[in-house]
Scaffold this motif. Structure first.
Motif, PDB file in Angstrom:
ATOM      1  N   UNK A  82       0.833  -1.206   0.000  1.00 15.38           N
ATOM      2  CA  UNK A  82       0.000   0.000   0.000  1.00 15.38           C
ATOM      3  C   UNK A  82       0.866   1.254   0.000  1.00 15.38           C
ATOM      4  N   UNK A  83       2.054   1.193   0.612  1.00 23.80           N
ATOM      5  CA  UNK A  83       2.974   2.326   0.529  1.00 23.80           C
ATOM      6  C   UNK A  83       3.449   2.526  -0.904  1.00 23.80           C
ATOM      7  N   UNK A  84       3.732   1.420  -1.603  1.00 22.42           N
ATOM      8  CA  UNK A  84       4.114   1.520  -3.009  1.00 22.42           C
ATOM      9  C   UNK A  84       2.990   2.098  -3.853  1.00 22.42           C
ATOM     10  N   UNK A  85       1.758   1.670  -3.583  1.00 24.16           N
ATOM     11  CA  UNK A  85       0.614   2.197  -4.326  1.00 24.16           C
ATOM     12  C   UNK A  85       0.445   3.689  -4.067  1.00 24.16           C
ATOM     13  N   UNK A  86       0.692   4.114  -2.831  1.00 24.88           N
ATOM     14  CA  UNK A  86       0.591   5.536  -2.504  1.00 24.88           C
ATOM     15  C   UNK A  86       1.628   6.345  -3.272  1.00 24.88           C
ATOM     16  N   UNK A  87       2.852   5.843  -3.325  1.00 31.24           N
ATOM     17  CA  UNK A  87       3.899   6.540  -4.065  1.00 31.24           C
ATOM     18  C   UNK A  87       3.569   6.576  -5.552  1.00 31.24           C
ATOM     19  N   UNK A  88       3.090   5.465  -6.070  1.00 30.75           N
ATOM     20  CA  UNK A  88       2.770   5.406  -7.490  1.00 30.75           C
ATOM     21  C   UNK A  88       1.648   6.369  -7.851  1.00 30.75           C
ATOM     22  N   UNK A  89       0.625   6.460  -7.009  1.00 32.84           N
ATOM     23  CA  UNK A  89      -0.483   7.377  -7.301  1.00 32.84           C
ATOM     24  C   UNK A  89      -0.023   8.829  -7.250  1.00 32.84           C
ATOM     25  N   UNK A  90       0.996   9.114  -6.425  1.00 28.65           N
ATOM     26  CA  UNK A  90       1.505  10.479  -6.388  1.00 28.65           C
ATOM     27  C   UNK A  90       2.427  10.796  -7.545  1.00 28.65           C
ATOM     28  N   UNK A  91       3.172   9.788  -8.013  1.00 27.64           N
ATOM     29  CA  UNK A  91       4.122  10.026  -9.100  1.00 27.64           C
ATOM     30  C   UNK A  91       3.428  10.105 -10.448  1.00 27.64           C
ATOM     31  N   UNK A  92       2.432   9.238 -10.688  1.00 24.26           N
ATOM     32  CA  UNK A  92       1.820   9.233 -12.020  1.00 24.26           C
ATOM     33  C   UNK A  92       0.955  10.465 -12.272  1.00 24.26           C
TER      34      UNK A  92
END
Length: 627
Positions: free
Chosen positions: A345-355
């Motif tokens: 979920x931390x990875x998903x959070x980072x990905x949603x912020x980067x994309x």
């Protein structure tokens, strides 16, 4: 015959009988045959039971010893033969690191055991003490001792790996061994492939300050909550913590906290070293490497190295998919499964912020997440199993009372990513398709409203609930849930603010119902004003502004930007005086600047954000100055 004469005769008879018995015993022909021994010499020396089988007992046959029963010349065992007999030394077969960590049977073959060869993973044998151990420099060069080098796709989870060895005083020095990163006794890297100065291994005092500050001030920030303190500390004190993860922890903590003079610069080098170690061992993904990469990515983002973070996110995501972390693993204990969930979920959070809402840049779509949402912090801390919901579909009933704040945070950020996808697609679609926009906005707004309606009473935003959490480490998640909920509305409705950078062109807005456009613009203003009310209550807490999400200054900036823009372009609609608008903007600026005075917040406020705030204040301070 008197009594004395009788006694003398009896004594003489006894003496004669004893003498006759001694003579008979001395005659070899009168001896009883001695029973042969049923235990061979090797078994007697080894002090094990012998079956007495002739000519070779089962023990000697199994171990390949020369059984004394085979030697016809020495059928008997005298003390001299026992003392002179020596057993051949048998080498004990050691298991490789992968088989040992998985508690699997190892064939002991070199250079690869049967299990590692069948699964196509690296096979590493640690040196024994007899062969030199950690003091043998030649073997230390070729020894692979870190978790990053031992663990592979088929050998996770990485619970116990060798990190450092302790000297006689118990302090941690260099690692037990590595391939490209060898450390001297004082922790100085001797890597010859780099022209930079060697990196000193962090001393014990710095490591302890890192652990204390990270888990006291930083760990409760949602993106860093995947580490379990008790498990991490146990691995460290046992000398089994991964070097890359330790470097990443020192780097991110030194950036967000003041660990002492020169530690911030040293932390940058630790992050560089961690990144190099992970990238040089891409063939062996592990969960600990992903944990280290998450910390490295966040450090890069805070250091405004967004391109590096963007590329590292792809590597971390590939690692996660290779390890199948996006699926539940019922073979693991609850603590390991929960830690993996939080990491994903931390990875998903980072990905949603980067994309940023761009579908082409998305690495982790929500459809690929087949794991439960995080449990409560208490259950994670004390290893209390809890069954939680999945992210999809959107819930249609109230959340349970024992829902975790981190689960709500993840669900809300997923809704925000959907809002960003919508706004990005709308800006790129032909104007002829804008007629579908009202229905799309209605669906997203209803989901946001349903999220707030489904919150338990203890999670709804109010001054009393805020005060109850004033001294709780979960205060930051509570604040960010409601700040992000307001920000989601601002992101959804700001495309209807004519003249704003993120807004639709005037020609596209002209195709929509004017009442709908006016309603959306008004909703954007109202949620921005409501966000300033949240800031006001937070600033009134006794302890001041707590350590919150790292994106809080950005949300404060966007809030002030919308308020000033609304006042400039639609003064009658917002119904605020210039002094009130200036006061609200200053409150947002205080929220952002106050992060400089909170532990773990010194580097959250970017100089560019402060510059934009000052620009907004100077630009709009005198607009419409009146009563």
């Amino acid at each position: 015959m008197d009594l004395e004469d009788m006694s003398a005769q009896m004594a003489a008879a006894d003496t004669a009988a004893e003498a006759a018995a001694d003579i008979a015993a001395a005659d070899p022909t009168n001896r009883h045959p001695k029973k042969s021994s049923q235990t061979c010499i090797p078994c007697r020396v080894r002090k094990v039971r012998c079956d007495g089988r002739r000519d070779v007992c089962q023990n000697c046959e199994r171990l390949g010893f020369t059984c004394s029963f085979q030697d016809a010349a020495s059928p008997n065992q005298d003390p001299e033969s026992l003392t002179s007999f020596t057993l051949p030394r048998r080498r004990v077969r050691l298991a490789c690191a992968n088989c040992h960590s998985r508690k699997a049977r190892c064939s002991g073959e070199t250079p690869k055991c049967a299990r590692c060869q069948a699964q196509g993973i690296e096979c590493v044998y640690r040196p024994t003490k007899r062969s030199g151990g950690v003091n043998n420099a030649a073997q230390q060069t070729h020894q692979v001792g870190t978790d990053s080098e031992i663990e592979s796709v088929s050998s996770e989870p990485p619970e116990k790996r060798i990190m450092t060895n302790k000297d006689n005083q118990g302090s941690h020095h260099g690692p037990q061994g590595s391939d490209q990163h060898n450390f001297e006794p004082h922790g100085v890297s001797t890597s010859s492939g780099s022209s930079r100065e060697p990196l000193e291994f962090p001393d014990e005092a710095l490591i302890q300050r890192t652990f204390n500050n990270f888990f006291r001030y930083i760990h409760h920030v949602p993106i860093f909550s995947f580490l379990h303190r008790a498990s991490l500390m146990q691995r460290y004190h046992a000398g089994m913590m991964d070097k890359a993860l330790l470097f990443a922890l020192v780097g991110i903590t030194s950036l967000l906290m003041d660990l002492g003079p020169g530690t911030r610069e040293y932390g940058f080098r630790c992050i560089d070293e961690c990144q190099t170690m992970v990238l040089q061992d891409l063939e062996n993904p592990s969960t600990i490497k992903i944990q280290a990469l998450v910390l490295v990515m966040k450090h890069r983002m805070l250091s405004r190295k967004f391109t590096t973070a963007f590329m590292l996110a792809a590597t971390a995501t590939r690692f996660a998919y290779a390890l199948r972390l996006n699926y539940e693993n019922p073979n693991l204990c609850f603590l390991a499964r929960e830690s993996r969930r939080r990491l994903m979920w931390a990875l998903l959070t980072i990905d949603s912020g980067i994309n940023g809402g761009c579908l082409d840049f998305t690495l982790m779509p929500s459809e690929s997440m087949h794991i439960q949402l995080p449990c409560t912090e208490r259950n994670f801390e004390f290893d209390l199993p809890q069954v939680t919901e999945y992210l999809r579909p959107v819930p249609t009933r109230p959340f349970p009372d024992d829902v975790g704040s981190l689960a709500l945070h993840v669900r809300l950020l997923w809704m925000r990513s959907r809002v960003l996808y919508c706004t990005k697609n709308v800006l790129g679609m032909p104007e002829s398709e804008h007629a579908q926009l009202p229905e799309l906005v209605k669906v997203l707004s209803e989901e946001l409203a349903g999220f707030n309606d489904h919150l338990p009473s203890s999670f709804k935003f109010s001054e009393s609930n805020l005060q109850l959490r004033a001294y709780s480490p979960r205060l930051c998640v509570y604040i960010m849930i409601h700040v992000w909920w307001r920000q989601c509305h601002c992101d959804l409705y700001r495309m209807f603010l004519v003249g704003l950078k993120e807004a639709l062109p005037q020609s596209g807005l002209n195709r929509l119902d004017p009442q709908f456009v006016s309603y959306c613009a008004r909703q954007c203003y109202e949620h921005a004003l409501a966000m300033t009310d949240v800031f006001k209550l937070v600033l009134s807490l006794d302890g001041g502004l707590p350590v919150t999400d790292l994106d809080l200054p950005v949300c404060a900036y966007q809030c002030a930007r919308i308020i000033y823009f609304a006042y400039q372009t639609n003064q009658g609609e917002i119904r605020l005086t210039s002094n009130q608008v200036h006061e609200l903007g200053a409150r947002c600026l205080t929220v952002a600047k106050s992060m400089d005075h909170v532990p773990a917040g010194a580097s959250i406020v970017s100089p560019n954000i402060l510059k934009y705030f000052v620009l907004l204040l100077n630009t709009y301070a005198f607009i419409g100055r009146g009563p």
